[in-house]
Design a protein around this motif. Sequence first.
Motif, PDB file in Angstrom:
ATOM      1  N   CYS B  76       0.844  -1.192   0.000  1.00 12.22           N
ATOM      2  CA  CYS B  76       0.000   0.000   0.000  1.00 12.22           C
ATOM      3  C   CYS B  76       0.882   1.246   0.000  1.00 12.22           C
ATOM      4  N   CYS B  79      -0.251   3.381   3.623  1.00 12.83           N
ATOM      5  CA  CYS B  79       0.206   2.944   4.947  1.00 12.83           C
ATOM      6  C   CYS B  79       1.531   2.197   4.877  1.00 12.83           C
ATOM      7  N   CYS B 110      -4.591  -0.258   0.001  1.00 15.84           N
ATOM      8  CA  CYS B 110      -5.097  -1.476   0.627  1.00 15.84           C
ATOM      9  C   CYS B 110      -6.528  -1.272   1.113  1.00 15.84           C
TER      10      CYS B 110
HETATM   11 ZN   LIG Z   1      -2.830   0.881   3.368  1.00 13.98          ZN
END
Ligand SMILES: [Zn+2]
Lengths: 115, 115
Positions: B76, B79, B110
């Motif tokens: 991702c 994050c 994500c």
């Molecule tokens: Zn993420």
Amino acid sequence: MVLSAFENSRRALSVVDLVKRFETEMNKTTVYRVLERLQDDGELHSFTGKDRLKWFAKYHKPDSNNTTMTHPHFQCQDCGKSKCIPVDIAIPSLPNHRIDSSHLLFIGQCDDCLA
Amino acid sequence: MVLSAFENSRRALSVVDLVKRFETEMNKTTVYRVLERLQDDGELHSFTGKDRLKWFAKYHKPDSNNTTMTHPHFQCQDCGKSKCIPVDIAIPSLPNHRIDSSHLLFIGQCDDCLA
DNA sequence: TTGTTATTGCATCTCAGTTGCATTACTTTT
DNA sequence: AAAAGTAATGCAACTGAGATGCAATAACAA
Ligand SMILES: [Zn+2]
Ligand SMILES: [Mn+2]
Ligand SMILES: [Mn+2]
Ligand SMILES: [Zn+2]
């Protein structure tokens, strides 16, 4: 000058190699900055090799079939050379995820090393 | 102890994170060596994230469909977390080349970061 | 116990890539 | 042409993930 090292082929050059190749004519930092600039200008694109080194290659704009927009790369585990692979890879769809790009690296033996 | 940090999920953990997480109980070098050992033992496998960091995840043996032998990973961009994607990707055949393995990394958002 | 092997700690090193700052080259404006 | 501004380069130092050598400790076996 740095750009001409790529001689219109699909061969990629590692930054480490480029720094060495030009060490007599320009500074290491300059090589890094020139490459970054050429990438920003859309002349080059970069990817990460199997040993986590940074590689650059000519940017070839996508052909009509949309091929090669985000194309894979190949690196030979024998000679270490790597190159662009102008082939389309089907990106899977993952539930609840959004895929924006992909890093695809195939590892094996190149034509030279197989011969 | 290091192994139990992976808690049987498909979540991957970066070595950098693991070194931090265990800095009170074991040395940085030991973390690297334990991870390498666990990989040799077939308990873990590793891959390279988008920022060239090394990541580890549980090794899940291929299911009957041959899926996940050399599976892609997802990271991702928000994050930074990454995980295994148990999906089969068709490997292209390149004339005069032999492909032995592949590093497939998909980058995007994500489920957590999309919600 | 004594010898042998596997594991860990610690210090140091490596090396690709980055950053800050001064210098030089190139452009634009007056 | 001269001055002022902007872009490109050099150089030194830094950063940080990862590796390495060696000594100390822990496990294990005879
Ligand atoms: Zn993420
Ligand atoms: Mn390419
Ligand atoms: Mn995985
Ligand atoms: Zn080769």
